[in-house]
Structures are given as structure tokens and as C-alpha cells.
Design a protein around this motif. Structure first.
Motif, mmCIF file in Angstrom:
data_model
loop_
_atom_site.group_PDB
_atom_site.id
_atom_site.type_symbol
_atom_site.label_atom_id
_atom_site.label_comp_id
_atom_site.label_asym_id
_atom_site.label_seq_id
_atom_site.Cartn_x
_atom_site.Cartn_y
_atom_site.Cartn_z
ATOM 1 N N ARG A 11 0.831 -1.211 0.000
ATOM 2 C CA ARG A 11 0.000 0.000 0.000
ATOM 3 C C ARG A 11 0.864 1.260 0.000
ATOM 4 O O ARG A 11 0.566 2.229 -0.702
ATOM 5 C CB ARG A 11 -0.957 0.008 1.200
ATOM 6 C CG ARG A 11 -2.136 -0.931 1.039
ATOM 7 C CD ARG A 11 -3.187 -0.716 2.128
ATOM 8 N NE ARG A 11 -2.670 -0.877 3.486
ATOM 9 C CZ ARG A 11 -2.540 -2.046 4.115
ATOM 10 N NH1 ARG A 11 -2.903 -3.161 3.517
ATOM 11 N NH2 ARG A 11 -2.073 -2.097 5.336
ATOM 12 N N ALA A 12 1.939 1.244 0.785
ATOM 13 C CA ALA A 12 2.835 2.407 0.853
ATOM 14 C C ALA A 12 3.516 2.632 -0.494
ATOM 15 O O ALA A 12 3.644 3.784 -0.945
ATOM 16 C CB ALA A 12 3.872 2.217 1.959
ATOM 17 N N TYR A 13 3.957 1.572 -1.134
ATOM 18 C CA TYR A 13 4.608 1.713 -2.440
ATOM 19 C C TYR A 13 3.622 2.177 -3.513
ATOM 20 O O TYR A 13 3.980 2.963 -4.380
ATOM 21 C CB TYR A 13 5.285 0.406 -2.866
ATOM 22 C CG TYR A 13 6.638 0.217 -2.240
ATOM 23 C CD1 TYR A 13 7.700 1.060 -2.560
ATOM 24 C CD2 TYR A 13 6.872 -0.802 -1.326
ATOM 25 C CE1 TYR A 13 8.948 0.898 -1.993
ATOM 26 C CE2 TYR A 13 8.125 -0.972 -0.754
ATOM 27 C CZ TYR A 13 9.162 -0.124 -1.080
ATOM 28 O OH TYR A 13 10.401 -0.287 -0.528
ATOM 29 N N VAL A 14 2.380 1.705 -3.453
ATOM 30 C CA VAL A 14 1.372 2.170 -4.409
ATOM 31 C C VAL A 14 1.146 3.670 -4.217
ATOM 32 O O VAL A 14 1.082 4.428 -5.193
ATOM 33 C CB VAL A 14 0.048 1.388 -4.275
ATOM 34 C CG1 VAL A 14 -1.080 2.056 -5.047
ATOM 35 C CG2 VAL A 14 0.238 -0.045 -4.758
ATOM 36 N N ALA A 15 1.051 4.115 -2.971
ATOM 37 C CA ALA A 15 0.863 5.545 -2.694
ATOM 38 C C ALA A 15 2.054 6.347 -3.218
ATOM 39 O O ALA A 15 1.885 7.418 -3.817
ATOM 40 C CB ALA A 15 0.678 5.779 -1.199
ATOM 41 N N ALA A 16 3.263 5.831 -3.012
ATOM 42 C CA ALA A 16 4.458 6.517 -3.508
ATOM 43 C C ALA A 16 4.474 6.553 -5.031
ATOM 44 O O ALA A 16 4.812 7.582 -5.632
ATOM 45 C CB ALA A 16 5.717 5.829 -2.977
ATOM 46 N N ALA A 17 4.105 5.454 -5.655
ATOM 47 C CA ALA A 17 4.071 5.416 -7.123
ATOM 48 C C ALA A 17 3.026 6.380 -7.667
ATOM 49 O O ALA A 17 3.267 7.092 -8.641
ATOM 50 C CB ALA A 17 3.792 3.987 -7.608
ATOM 51 N N GLN A 29 10.305 -1.333 -7.939
ATOM 52 C CA GLN A 29 10.969 -2.553 -7.452
ATOM 53 C C GLN A 29 10.410 -2.934 -6.083
ATOM 54 O O GLN A 29 10.065 -4.091 -5.841
ATOM 55 C CB GLN A 29 12.485 -2.336 -7.361
ATOM 56 C CG GLN A 29 13.250 -3.486 -6.726
ATOM 57 C CD GLN A 29 13.338 -4.698 -7.605
ATOM 58 O OE1 GLN A 29 13.814 -4.609 -8.713
ATOM 59 N NE2 GLN A 29 12.901 -5.837 -7.115
ATOM 60 N N GLY A 30 10.321 -1.953 -5.190
ATOM 61 C CA GLY A 30 9.778 -2.216 -3.860
ATOM 62 C C GLY A 30 8.334 -2.671 -3.919
ATOM 63 O O GLY A 30 7.924 -3.604 -3.207
ATOM 64 N N LEU A 31 7.560 -2.032 -4.771
ATOM 65 C CA LEU A 31 6.156 -2.388 -4.950
ATOM 66 C C LEU A 31 6.039 -3.839 -5.433
ATOM 67 O O LEU A 31 5.256 -4.622 -4.893
ATOM 68 C CB LEU A 31 5.527 -1.428 -5.961
ATOM 69 C CG LEU A 31 4.072 -1.624 -6.314
ATOM 70 C CD1 LEU A 31 3.431 -0.264 -6.551
ATOM 71 C CD2 LEU A 31 3.933 -2.462 -7.558
ATOM 72 N N THR A 32 6.846 -4.185 -6.427
ATOM 73 C CA THR A 32 6.831 -5.553 -6.966
ATOM 74 C C THR A 32 7.190 -6.562 -5.886
ATOM 75 O O THR A 32 6.488 -7.572 -5.697
ATOM 76 C CB THR A 32 7.797 -5.669 -8.159
ATOM 77 O OG1 THR A 32 7.406 -4.728 -9.156
ATOM 78 C CG2 THR A 32 7.801 -7.070 -8.740
ATOM 79 N N ASP A 33 8.274 -6.302 -5.164
ATOM 80 C CA ASP A 33 8.709 -7.219 -4.111
ATOM 81 C C ASP A 33 7.663 -7.351 -3.010
ATOM 82 O O ASP A 33 7.421 -8.448 -2.503
ATOM 83 C CB ASP A 33 10.045 -6.761 -3.518
ATOM 84 C CG ASP A 33 11.201 -6.899 -4.494
ATOM 85 O OD1 ASP A 33 11.073 -7.634 -5.499
ATOM 86 O OD2 ASP A 33 12.249 -6.261 -4.252
ATOM 87 N N ALA A 34 7.019 -6.224 -2.639
ATOM 88 C CA ALA A 34 5.998 -6.259 -1.583
ATOM 89 C C ALA A 34 4.788 -7.072 -2.023
ATOM 90 O O ALA A 34 4.265 -7.890 -1.250
ATOM 91 C CB ALA A 34 5.585 -4.838 -1.197
ATOM 92 N N TYR A 35 4.328 -6.861 -3.251
ATOM 93 C CA TYR A 35 3.179 -7.637 -3.732
ATOM 94 C C TYR A 35 3.518 -9.122 -3.835
ATOM 95 O O TYR A 35 2.693 -9.975 -3.495
ATOM 96 C CB TYR A 35 2.687 -7.121 -5.083
ATOM 97 C CG TYR A 35 1.659 -6.025 -4.994
ATOM 98 C CD1 TYR A 35 0.541 -6.147 -4.168
ATOM 99 C CD2 TYR A 35 1.771 -4.879 -5.754
ATOM 100 C CE1 TYR A 35 -0.421 -5.159 -4.100
ATOM 101 C CE2 TYR A 35 0.815 -3.872 -5.693
ATOM 102 C CZ TYR A 35 -0.281 -4.019 -4.860
ATOM 103 O OH TYR A 35 -1.233 -3.035 -4.796
ATOM 104 N N ILE A 36 4.716 -9.439 -4.285
ATOM 105 C CA ILE A 36 5.108 -10.853 -4.380
ATOM 106 C C ILE A 36 5.164 -11.464 -2.980
ATOM 107 O O ILE A 36 4.660 -12.562 -2.754
ATOM 108 C CB ILE A 36 6.437 -11.004 -5.141
ATOM 109 C CG1 ILE A 36 6.217 -10.690 -6.634
ATOM 110 C CG2 ILE A 36 7.012 -12.407 -4.956
ATOM 111 C CD1 ILE A 36 7.494 -10.595 -7.449
ATOM 112 N N ALA A 37 5.750 -10.735 -2.020
ATOM 113 C CA ALA A 37 5.822 -11.231 -0.644
ATOM 114 C C ALA A 37 4.435 -11.406 -0.034
ATOM 115 O O ALA A 37 4.225 -12.281 0.807
ATOM 116 C CB ALA A 37 6.653 -10.275 0.219
#
Length: 170
Positions: A11-17, A29-37
Motif C-alpha cells: 500500500r505504501a509503495y502504491v501511494a508513492a508510485a 521494485q519495492g512495490l513488486t517485491d511487496a506484492y510478491i511477498a
């Protein structure tokens, strides 16, 4: 969000994006890794496809505007600020597809990168890693060999070191 909270991180990475004027590859990259995790690689794919579309549109618009002004990227120091590098976006997209158990889509994407940019070692390396993960070791070795050759031809010793590290991680 709490440490280890992949959903909160996503959610934080989506807001940043969403807040970013240009697509930031580190955020993606962070968003991708967070969603995969968080077990949601399909969400990563959707966000990356959105970023790819906006980056492509931005690049086209910037190139048209610059050309109208008589400016061309790489000439006289002209740099177009258009967002994330499309190769990096495609590499992340391939990673997300593979995590989503869609290795065929990832492979098609990596092969497209290789066809579009045959001198770029990253497409060969990504393809080799995916093939190795799929148990196709002889095909992976061919892709790694081509990644090594392309990295060497680029004259970038860091690229060669990255290829060597990935090849050694068998």
C-alpha cells in the motif's frame, strides 16, 4: 505498517508510485517485491503494466515536443525526463509474471527484450535465470553465455560481474 507487513508495504509503495511525477524504478521494485511477498504478484503485474503505459506515453510526448523544438536526446547534452527505463520495467514485469506462475508470459517478455535490444545483457540474464528455475539447464546455459558475451561487449565490468554472480548462484 509494521515490519514484515507485506500488504502494508505494498500500500505504501502504491501511494508513492501514485504520488510520483515520473515512474521511479526503485519504488516500482519495492512495490513488486511487496506484492510478491504478500502473495499478490498479479497486483504487481497490473501496477507495472500501468507504469509501462504511462512511461511509454511520456517518452513519446517528450520526444515529439523535443523534436518540435529542434532538440534530440543525447545531442548537445539533451536528456528527456520520461520516467522509468522501459527495459527495467520489463525485467520487473517478467519477475512478477514468473512469481504469478506465468513463466510463459515472462519468457515471451524476455525474448522480446532480447529481440528489441540484442546488445543489452539484461534480457539474456533474465531469460537464463527463468530457464534455470524451470529446470531447463542447457537452455539456461546458452542464455547465460549470451548474457556474458553481451556484458563483455558493452565494456561494462560491473555488468560482467553481475552475470558472473548470477551464473555462480546455480
Amino acid at each position: 505498517f509494521n515490519r514484515g507487513d507485506a500488504a502494508g508495504a505494498a500500500r505504501a509503495y502504491v501511494a508513492a508510485a501514485d504520488a510520483s511525477v515520473l515512474d521511479d524504478i526503485d519504488v516500482l521494485q519495492g512495490l513488486t517485491d511487496a506484492y510478491i511477498a504478500d502473495g499478490k504478484p498479479g497486483e504487481a503485474v497490473a501496477q507495472l503494466l500501468k507504469a509501462k503505459k504511462t512511461s511509454t506515453e511520456r517518452r513519446r510526448s517528450a520526444e515529439e515536443s523535443a523534436a518540435a523544438a529542434g532538440l534530440f536526446e543525447g545531442v548537445d547534452g539533451t536528456v528527456l525526463l520520461t520516467g522509468a527505463d522501459l527495459t527495467q520495467l520489463d525485467l520487473l514485469l517478467g519477475k512478477a509474471y514468473a512469481a504469478w506462475n506465468k513463466p510463459g508470459d515472462a519468457l515471451v517478455l524476455f525474448e522480446g527484450l532480447i529481440k528489441e535490444r540484442p546488445k543489452d545483457w539484461r534480457g539474456y540474464l533474465a531469460k537464463g535465470g527463468l530457464l534455470r528455475d524451470l529446470g531447463k539447464s542447457s537452455d539456461a546455459e546458452k542464455a547465460f553465455f549470451l548474457a556474458k558475451a553481451a556484458a563483455r561487449a558493452s565494456g561494462d565490468s560491473t555488468a560482467e560481474a553481475v552475470v558472473d554472480r548470477v551464473m555462480a548462484a546455480r
